[in-house]
Design an enzyme around this catalytic site. Structure first.
Site, PDB file in Angstrom:
ATOM      1  N   ARG A 143       0.836  -1.207   0.000  1.00 22.25           N
ATOM      2  CA  ARG A 143       0.000   0.000   0.000  1.00 22.25           C
ATOM      3  C   ARG A 143       0.874   1.261   0.000  1.00 22.25           C
ATOM      4  NH1 ARG A 143      -5.519  -0.677   1.520  1.00 22.25           N
ATOM      5  NH2 ARG A 143      -6.109  -2.694   0.665  1.00 22.25           N
ATOM      6  N   HIS A 168      -9.082   3.395 -12.305  1.00 17.39           N
ATOM      7  CA  HIS A 168      -8.904   3.908 -10.946  1.00 17.39           C
ATOM      8  C   HIS A 168      -7.458   3.707 -10.529  1.00 17.39           C
ATOM      9  CE1 HIS A 168     -10.912   4.717  -6.865  1.00 17.39           C
ATOM     10  NE2 HIS A 168     -11.296   5.664  -7.691  1.00 17.39           N
ATOM     11  N   SER A 183      -6.980  -5.748 -10.267  1.00 18.08           N
ATOM     12  CA  SER A 183      -7.244  -6.164 -11.646  1.00 18.08           C
ATOM     13  C   SER A 183      -6.362  -5.415 -12.640  1.00 18.08           C
ATOM     14  CB  SER A 183      -8.718  -5.974 -11.994  1.00 18.08           C
ATOM     15  OG  SER A 183      -9.153  -4.649 -11.734  1.00 18.08           O
ATOM     16  N   LEU A 190     -12.394  -9.474  -2.226  1.00 19.87           N
ATOM     17  CA  LEU A 190     -11.851  -8.209  -1.746  1.00 19.87           C
ATOM     18  C   LEU A 190     -11.740  -7.152  -2.838  1.00 19.87           C
ATOM     19  CD1 LEU A 190      -9.005  -9.336   0.703  1.00 19.87           C
ATOM     20  CD2 LEU A 190     -11.354  -8.657   1.220  1.00 19.87           C
ATOM     21  N   HIS A 191     -12.123  -7.492  -4.044  1.00 16.77           N
ATOM     22  CA  HIS A 191     -11.989  -6.524  -5.141  1.00 16.77           C
ATOM     23  C   HIS A 191     -13.339  -6.259  -5.807  1.00 16.77           C
ATOM     24  CE1 HIS A 191     -10.335  -4.078  -8.174  1.00 16.77           C
ATOM     25  NE2 HIS A 191      -9.764  -4.973  -8.961  1.00 16.77           N
ATOM     26  N   VAL A 195     -18.965  -2.561   7.809  1.00 17.49           N
ATOM     27  CA  VAL A 195     -20.061  -1.963   7.061  1.00 17.49           C
ATOM     28  C   VAL A 195     -19.626  -1.903   5.601  1.00 17.49           C
ATOM     29  CG1 VAL A 195     -21.482   0.081   6.714  1.00 17.49           C
ATOM     30  CG2 VAL A 195     -20.854  -0.629   9.039  1.00 17.49           C
ATOM     31  N   GLY A 202     -19.197  -1.034   1.687  1.00 17.24           N
ATOM     32  CA  GLY A 202     -19.412   0.184   0.917  1.00 17.24           C
ATOM     33  C   GLY A 202     -18.812   1.414   1.540  1.00 17.24           C
ATOM     34  N   HIS A 219     -11.836   3.009   1.861  1.00 16.44           N
ATOM     35  CA  HIS A 219     -11.132   2.804   0.590  1.00 16.44           C
ATOM     36  C   HIS A 219      -9.643   2.759   0.881  1.00 16.44           C
ATOM     37  CE1 HIS A 219      -9.593   3.631  -3.493  1.00 16.44           C
ATOM     38  NE2 HIS A 219     -10.712   3.086  -3.892  1.00 16.44           N
ATOM     39  N   ARG A 239     -17.125   8.967  -7.443  1.00 19.75           N
ATOM     40  CA  ARG A 239     -17.963   8.073  -8.239  1.00 19.75           C
ATOM     41  C   ARG A 239     -19.292   7.819  -7.523  1.00 19.75           C
ATOM     42  NH1 ARG A 239     -13.923   3.147  -8.766  1.00 19.75           N
ATOM     43  NH2 ARG A 239     -13.887   3.643  -6.536  1.00 19.75           N
ATOM     44  N   ASP A 267     -19.186   1.534  -4.323  1.00 25.21           N
ATOM     45  CA  ASP A 267     -19.961   0.312  -4.134  1.00 25.21           C
ATOM     46  C   ASP A 267     -21.165   0.512  -3.223  1.00 25.21           C
ATOM     47  OD1 ASP A 267     -18.194  -1.371  -5.682  1.00 25.21           O
ATOM     48  OD2 ASP A 267     -16.772  -1.201  -4.041  1.00 25.21           O
ATOM     49  N   ARG A 277       9.484  -7.030 -12.267  1.00 22.73           N
ATOM     50  CA  ARG A 277      10.173  -8.015 -11.435  1.00 22.73           C
ATOM     51  C   ARG A 277      10.644  -7.341 -10.140  1.00 22.73           C
ATOM     52  NH1 ARG A 277      12.680 -11.237  -8.114  1.00 22.73           N
ATOM     53  NH2 ARG A 277      13.515 -13.198  -8.936  1.00 22.73           N
TER      54      ARG A 277
END
Length: 462
Positions: free
Chosen positions: A68, A261, A267, A296-297, A338, A340, A343, A352, A400, A446
């Site tokens: 992260r 995003h 993805s 999770l995605h 909860v 939605g 982030h 969005r 979401d 790599r």
């Protein structure tokens, strides 16, 4: 890698010519103008001016915490700011809504105009957008062998698994793979990657709609691709909802703003990683789809909708801030999250989410829906509850929190299919960046891995 028919091996030498309107560029021509400029910028960053500049640091928490926050990936299409949210080549979602061409008779952004922006960094004219819509429609039919393959899959197989299989099978038609086998210059890689990416984008809605029919409406006829419809207009029509203008408009907006995003999400990063091996866009994006299928995605909007429907069942018609607050605390006190909210990057409400809520605000039938009402009222109560709870870095709603609920209102009630729609959308950003990866000559990805002992040793010697 995979067997290909003889015609595919020759396909790279006879690309179809896109129909052109007067005084417009094709997307290839627009890109040909931009590529040399970006290549020169890339060389300045890589070598002469900035190659040794330090732009961040690596902490142990980055290595063991899912990487992260690491600034470790080049991605040209969008930048995600924790406070301001997503920008596509500098344009916010409201900017895009004002500047990007909608469908004839519509008001919302369409996939073609967003794709053009993501790929070229420029806003297309209306004529260029219409021409591009026609090009995609002309390429939208599936090869017979893919139709037979998808139709042979058991209807009990998850729709995302079917989508990934179908996309991977289209590798049989890859112009990049065929050209690579025949020998091409590295400087030409991006042109064949572009061909594959456009062909895949054109066929994704047709493939996704066929999977929907097979799983949920077996035997029902599927309309063909209409040459006068935009990409999402055709998608909704093939799903069987072509007479629902509001759903079509919602899907246009949904797919456009979900299209990219940044590159670090699972993805998009998967597509980038696999493509760095010089796998073609079909193989690369099929891998991305399987990443998107993870809970999770890409499954988040399903979880939100289930949670909202359970709340509706419990509180009934008593949709008040207090009743929602009580249900929020019940969820948190039971050890659940909860859905939605929160982030990985954002620290403000997701733009969005705001765009989809504004869509709802213009339609009385949506405002009257109890579930949509709960979404809005939950967003007004949940941030304070989550702040008080104290375990959420970002207590604000993400996209979401509302996206699946609107699909449910319009009759798309099959939860498992929602991620397929997301998969059609995310191709906009992921595939455009495969083109840029090849245009800039990005190397095989790599990164260096470390064992826990190695990390402890580095810490002791720091």
């Amino acid at each position: 890698m995979f067997a290909r028919a003889a015609p595919a091996a020759r396909a790279f030498s006879r690309r179809p010519v896109a129909r052109r309107y007067a005084s417009t560029k094709t997307i290839r021509q627009a890109l040909e103008e931009v590529v040399p400029v970006k290549q020169a910028q890339f060389q300045r960053l890589k070598k002469a001016e900035h190659g040794q500049a330090v732009i961040g640091e690596i902490k142990v928490e980055n290595v063991v915490g899912g990487m992260r926050g690491l600034k470790a990936m080049l991605w040209e299409a969008s930048v995600l700011d924790p406070i301001d949210g997503i920008r596509f080549h500098g344009l916010s979602i409201p900017d895009c809504q004002m500047q990007l061409t909608p469908a004839p008779g519509g008001k919302e952004i369409i996939a073609e105009s967003m794709l053009w922006l993501l790929l070229t960094g420029k806003v297309p004219t209306e004529a260029e957008t219409r021409q591009f819509s026609r090009e995609l429609a002309d390429k939208g039919d599936l090869p017979d062998f893919v139709v037979k393959l998808v139709d042979s899959l058991p209807s009990s197989l998850h729709p995302m698994t079917q989508l990934g299989i179908g996309v991977a099978a289209l590798n049989h038609e890859s112009t990049f793979a065929a050209a690579y086998e025949n020998g091409i210059k590295k400087s030409e890689y991006w042109t064949y990657t572009l061909d594959d990416s456009i062909n895949l984008l054109a066929r994704l809605p047709t493939l996704a709609a066929r999977i929907y029919r097979n799983v949920y409406n077996p035997g029902k006829p599927i309309p063909g691709v209409k040459k006068d419809l935009d990409l999402v207009g055709n998608y909704v029509n093939m799903l069987g909802y072509g007479d629902n203008h509001d759903l079509t408009e919602y899907m246009r907006l949904y797919i456009a703003i979900h299209g990219d995003h940044e590159g670090g999400n699972a993805s998009a990063h998967t597509a980038h990683l696999v493509n760095s091996t010089l796998a073609d866009p079909y193989i690369s994006y099929s891998a991305a789809l399987f990443a998107l299928a993870g809970p999770l995605h890409g499954l988040a909007n399903q979880e939100v909708l289930r949670w909202q429907l359970n709340m509706q069942k419990e509180i009934g018609d008593n949709i008040t801030h207090d009743s929602i607050k009580d249900y929020l605390w019940k969820t948190l006190n039971s050890g659940q999250v909860v859905p939605g909210y929160g982030h990985g990057v954002l620290r403000n409400p997701d733009p969005r989410f705001m765009a989809l809520q504004q869509f709802c605000a213009t339609r009385p039938e949506l405002l009257a829906d109890p579930v949509i009402q709960m979404v809005k009222k939950t967003s007004e109560v949940a941030p304070d509850v989550l702040k008080e709870h104290g375990k959420t870095k970002n207590p604000y709603p993400n996209v979401d929190a509302t996206s699946g609920c609107v699909l449910y209102h319009y009759g798309l009630t099959q939860f498992k299919y929602y991620t397929v729609i997301f998969g059609v959308s995310r191709a906009l950003g992921a595939l455009t960046q495969l083109v840029w990866a090849r245009a800039l000559g990005l190397p095989l990805e790599r990164p260096k891995s470390l064992s826990m002992d190695a990390i402890e040793s580095l810490v002791k010697n720091a």
